[in-house]
Design a protein around this motif. Structure first.
Motif, PDB file in Angstrom:
ATOM      1  N   GLY A 155       7.931   8.647  -0.399  1.00  0.00           N
ATOM      2  CA  GLY A 155       7.454   7.406   0.224  1.00  0.00           C
ATOM      3  C   GLY A 155       7.881   7.373   1.674  1.00  0.00           C
ATOM      4  O   GLY A 155       7.162   6.897   2.543  1.00  0.00           O
ATOM      5  N   ALA A 156       9.084   7.885   1.953  1.00  0.00           N
ATOM      6  CA  ALA A 156       9.584   7.921   3.326  1.00  0.00           C
ATOM      7  C   ALA A 156       8.944   9.094   4.070  1.00  0.00           C
ATOM      8  O   ALA A 156       8.301   9.959   3.465  1.00  0.00           O
ATOM      9  CB  ALA A 156      11.103   8.079   3.323  1.00  0.00           C
ATOM     10  N   ASN A 157       9.148   9.134   5.383  1.00  0.00           N
ATOM     11  CA  ASN A 157       8.670  10.243   6.192  1.00  0.00           C
ATOM     12  C   ASN A 157       9.756  11.308   6.289  1.00  0.00           C
ATOM     13  O   ASN A 157      10.880  11.009   6.696  1.00  0.00           O
ATOM     14  CB  ASN A 157       8.299   9.746   7.592  1.00  0.00           C
ATOM     15  N   MET A 158       9.428  12.535   5.902  1.00  0.00           N
ATOM     16  CA  MET A 158      10.330  13.690   5.957  1.00  0.00           C
ATOM     17  C   MET A 158      11.711  13.400   5.355  1.00  0.00           C
ATOM     18  O   MET A 158      12.729  13.706   5.963  1.00  0.00           O
ATOM     19  CB  MET A 158      10.469  14.173   7.411  1.00  0.00           C
ATOM     20  N   PRO A 159      11.758  12.831   4.139  1.00  0.00           N
ATOM     21  CA  PRO A 159      13.075  12.546   3.553  1.00  0.00           C
ATOM     22  C   PRO A 159      13.803  13.790   3.064  1.00  0.00           C
ATOM     23  O   PRO A 159      14.985  13.710   2.750  1.00  0.00           O
ATOM     24  CB  PRO A 159      12.740  11.622   2.372  1.00  0.00           C
ATOM     25  N   THR A 160      13.107  14.933   2.991  1.00  0.00           N
ATOM     26  CA  THR A 160      13.739  16.141   2.459  1.00  0.00           C
ATOM     27  C   THR A 160      13.942  17.165   3.575  1.00  0.00           C
ATOM     28  O   THR A 160      13.013  17.433   4.348  1.00  0.00           O
ATOM     29  CB  THR A 160      12.851  16.756   1.347  1.00  0.00           C
ATOM     30  N   ALA A 176       1.298  13.366   2.749  1.00  0.00           N
ATOM     31  CA  ALA A 176       0.242  13.155   1.751  1.00  0.00           C
ATOM     32  C   ALA A 176       0.540  11.914   0.913  1.00  0.00           C
ATOM     33  O   ALA A 176      -0.279  11.003   0.808  1.00  0.00           O
ATOM     34  CB  ALA A 176       0.138  14.384   0.845  1.00  0.00           C
ATOM     35  N   SER A 177       1.744  11.867   0.337  1.00  0.00           N
ATOM     36  CA  SER A 177       2.009  10.831  -0.674  1.00  0.00           C
ATOM     37  C   SER A 177       2.237   9.444  -0.088  1.00  0.00           C
ATOM     38  O   SER A 177       2.053   8.453  -0.791  1.00  0.00           O
ATOM     39  CB  SER A 177       3.202  11.242  -1.535  1.00  0.00           C
ATOM     40  N   ASN A 178       2.657   9.332   1.187  1.00  0.00           N
ATOM     41  CA  ASN A 178       2.835   7.970   1.715  1.00  0.00           C
ATOM     42  C   ASN A 178       1.691   7.543   2.627  1.00  0.00           C
ATOM     43  O   ASN A 178       1.788   6.532   3.328  1.00  0.00           O
ATOM     44  CB  ASN A 178       4.218   7.783   2.367  1.00  0.00           C
ATOM     45  N   ALA A 179       0.595   8.284   2.585  1.00  0.00           N
ATOM     46  CA  ALA A 179      -0.534   7.979   3.479  1.00  0.00           C
ATOM     47  C   ALA A 179      -1.282   6.708   3.078  1.00  0.00           C
ATOM     48  O   ALA A 179      -2.138   6.220   3.827  1.00  0.00           O
ATOM     49  CB  ALA A 179      -1.510   9.158   3.506  1.00  0.00           C
ATOM     50  N   ALA A 205       0.781  -1.244   0.000  1.00  0.00           N
ATOM     51  CA  ALA A 205       0.000   0.000   0.000  1.00  0.00           C
ATOM     52  C   ALA A 205       0.811   1.292   0.000  1.00  0.00           C
ATOM     53  O   ALA A 205       0.472   2.233  -0.722  1.00  0.00           O
ATOM     54  CB  ALA A 205      -0.951   0.006   1.193  1.00  0.00           C
ATOM     55  N   THR A 206       1.887   1.361   0.790  1.00  0.00           N
ATOM     56  CA  THR A 206       2.608   2.639   0.868  1.00  0.00           C
ATOM     57  C   THR A 206       3.268   2.956  -0.475  1.00  0.00           C
ATOM     58  O   THR A 206       3.160   4.073  -1.004  1.00  0.00           O
ATOM     59  CB  THR A 206       3.646   2.614   2.002  1.00  0.00           C
ATOM     60  N   GLY A 207       3.953   1.964  -1.034  1.00  0.00           N
ATOM     61  CA  GLY A 207       4.620   2.169  -2.324  1.00  0.00           C
ATOM     62  C   GLY A 207       3.629   2.436  -3.449  1.00  0.00           C
ATOM     63  O   GLY A 207       3.780   3.395  -4.216  1.00  0.00           O
ATOM     64  N   VAL A 212       8.660  -0.129   1.282  1.00  0.00           N
ATOM     65  CA  VAL A 212       8.109   0.969   0.479  1.00  0.00           C
ATOM     66  C   VAL A 212       8.778   1.014  -0.897  1.00  0.00           C
ATOM     67  O   VAL A 212       8.109   1.128  -1.928  1.00  0.00           O
ATOM     68  CB  VAL A 212       8.271   2.316   1.224  1.00  0.00           C
ATOM     69  N   ALA A 213      10.102   0.902  -0.922  1.00  0.00           N
ATOM     70  CA  ALA A 213      10.833   0.989  -2.193  1.00  0.00           C
ATOM     71  C   ALA A 213      10.420  -0.143  -3.140  1.00  0.00           C
ATOM     72  O   ALA A 213      10.200   0.073  -4.343  1.00  0.00           O
ATOM     73  CB  ALA A 213      12.340   0.936  -1.920  1.00  0.00           C
TER      74      ALA A 213
END
Ligand code: NDP
Length: 453
Positions: A351-356, A376-379, A208-210, A241-242
């Protein structure tokens, strides 16, 4: 940022020293919420922001266990019960040596807004341990999980707090945790999500996450009348996720060319096809090997070991259209963000949490690319956990198609909420504001309704 938000962030930093990731997450949200507080002074007088950054409860405990040599090991366990305004606490467990209170607080804080965006009734929480499953035998992982749950069980429950997986916590760990919970409580309930299919799990939860991150990217592309067909994609990580990010990219006609782990990354200009992805899944989920072995196995692939002293990550320095950071927090800094934009990347779906980092986010926003923050995007992961909870309550198992359709619809809805909210608050195309404000409003209104608790 408004002066109120500036002062607010300064207070959070002073009150929570040595928690840089938590400060970063709060600062990003506070910047967006400046726009809301101007229009809604009632949130300010009810001190909603001050309450939202304070966990409702933090549980921290000793986890003693015996390794295979019969030596005593001691780890630290945590559960952050952050906010239950819109439902039971919900969020994953992370087992990784880097886990600290501050990291779990940032993750729990993000989770509150993410869960709200899914439209499902779930509050926010997060937990885990500094235990490192890497290099441990199955029996050691089992003994650790049993000891961890021997304390955690008294704090969680299907209507109270429902943990799931995260880094280092996959199907194996959820199995051991669930077994011990059931034994202690003498109850078979949906207290954890990510369960095995034969014992209460949901189809599509592992994917689901990916899948969700790629559905979100596809939605963003439709705003520019484009699709993923033929797009070159950079993916980091090689875990849950990846892997499913790469699978969905393949299904939608794109080409993923990178994967990584904490030792380095591979670049495969031919693209990671189904056969190669099968190899990665066997390597990572069964043999628990390193991504370097991909380069040993397939021709034309380069492996680059991680250089801890470098000021950038070369994975983000290849020509591409899309990027899916799917490993961990702060894996894209300002320089990496510049490199991505310079190399033609105009879609970033986290996909990860706060990767940036905050610098990196600024680069993306200034460049006007399609940039979706993880909340938003990994929800899709937690949304499908919500669907697993529904199926458990109804004692039903939906088909793969049914769950996938619901996931797809939820991702479309989250996308729409982000776009509409960003526009409504005067920053069209800014998915960061859209996600932060869209997630916040529902939680804030529920907190107003429920009084000072
Ligand atoms: P996994 O443990 O399955 O995989 C994590 C991957 O990231 C591994 O390849 C790991 O490499 C790499 N990694 C982890 N920590 C680091 C680090 N400090 N430096 C470099 N690489 C690292 O975890 P998931 O795939 O489940 O999670 C990945 C990200 O997605 C996390 O940010 C998580 O919070 C987020 N997420 C996960 C969800 C889920 O449903 N699983 C839901 C929403 C978000 P190695 O094996 O060498 O450690």
């Amino acid at each position: 940022m408004s002066s109120y938000a500036n002062e607010f962030v300064a207070k959070v930093k002073a009150r929570n020293p040595a928690e840089p990731e938590f400060h970063q997450a709060v600062q990003e949200v506070a910047e967006s919420l400046s726009l809301v507080l101007e229009r809604h002074p009632e949130y300010r007088s009810a001190k909603i922001m001050e309450r939202v950054v304070e966990p409702e409860r933090v549980i921290m405990f000793r986890v003693p266990w015996l390794d295979d040599r019969n030596d005593v090991q001691v780890n630290r366990g945590f559960r952050i019960e952050m906010n239950s305004a819109i439902g039971p606490y919900k969020g994953g467990l992370r087992f990784h040596p880097s886990v600290t209170l501050g990291i779990l607080k940032f993750l729990a804080f993000e989770q509150v807004f993410k869960n709200s965006l899914t439209t499902l009734p779930m509050g926010g929480g997060k937990g885990g341990s500094d235990f490192d499953p890497k290099g441990k035998s199955d029996s050691e992982v089992m003994r650790f999980c049993q000891s961890f749950m021997t304390e955690l069980f008294r704090h969680i429950g299907p209507d109270t707090d429902v943990p799931a997986g995260d880094i280092g916590v996959g199907g194996r760990e959820i199995g051991y945790l669930f077994g011990q919970y059931k034994r202690l409580r003498n109850e078979f309930t949906g207290v954890l999500t990510g369960k095995g299919l034969n014992w209460g799990g949901s189809l599509i939860r592992p994917e689901a996450t990916g899948y969700g991150a790629v559905y979100f990217a596809a939605e963003m592309l439709t705003t520019r009348k484009k699709t993923l067909e033929g797009k070159t994609c950079l993916v980091s990580g090689s875990g849950n996720v990846a892997q499913y990010t790469v699978e969905k990219i393949q299904q939608l006609g794109g080409k993923a060319v990178t994967l990584s782990d904490s030792n380095g990354y591979i670049y495969d200009p031919e693209g990671i096809d189904k056969k190669k992805l099968d190899f990665v899944m066997e390597l990572k989920n069964v043999k628990r090997g390193r991504i370097k072995e991909y380069a040993d196995k397939f021709k034309g692939v380069t492996y680059t070991p991680l250089d801890q002293n470098s000021d950038h990550n070369p994975l983000w320095n290849h020509k591409a259209d899309c990027a899916f950071p799917s490993a961990t927090q702060n894996e894209i800094n300002g320089k990496d963000a510049h490199n991505l934009v310079r190399n033609g990347v105009y879609v970033v779906s986290e996909g990860a949490n706060m990767p940036t980092t905050l610098d990196g986010v600024k680069v993306f926003l200034d460049a006007g690319i399609l940039y979706a923050p993880g909340k938003a995007s990994n929800a899709g992961g937690v949304a499908t956990s919500g669907l697993e909870m529904s199926q458990n309550s109804m004692r039903l198992l939906w088909t793969r198609e049914e769950v996938d359709n619901r996931l797809h619809l939820i991702m479309k809805n989250i996308h729409k909420t982000c776009v509409d909210t960003a526009e409504r608050f005067g920053t069209p195309g800014n998915y960061v504001n859209g996600a932060n404000i869209g997630g916040f409003l529902k939680v804030a209104d529920a907190m107003m309704d429920q009084g000072l608790v």
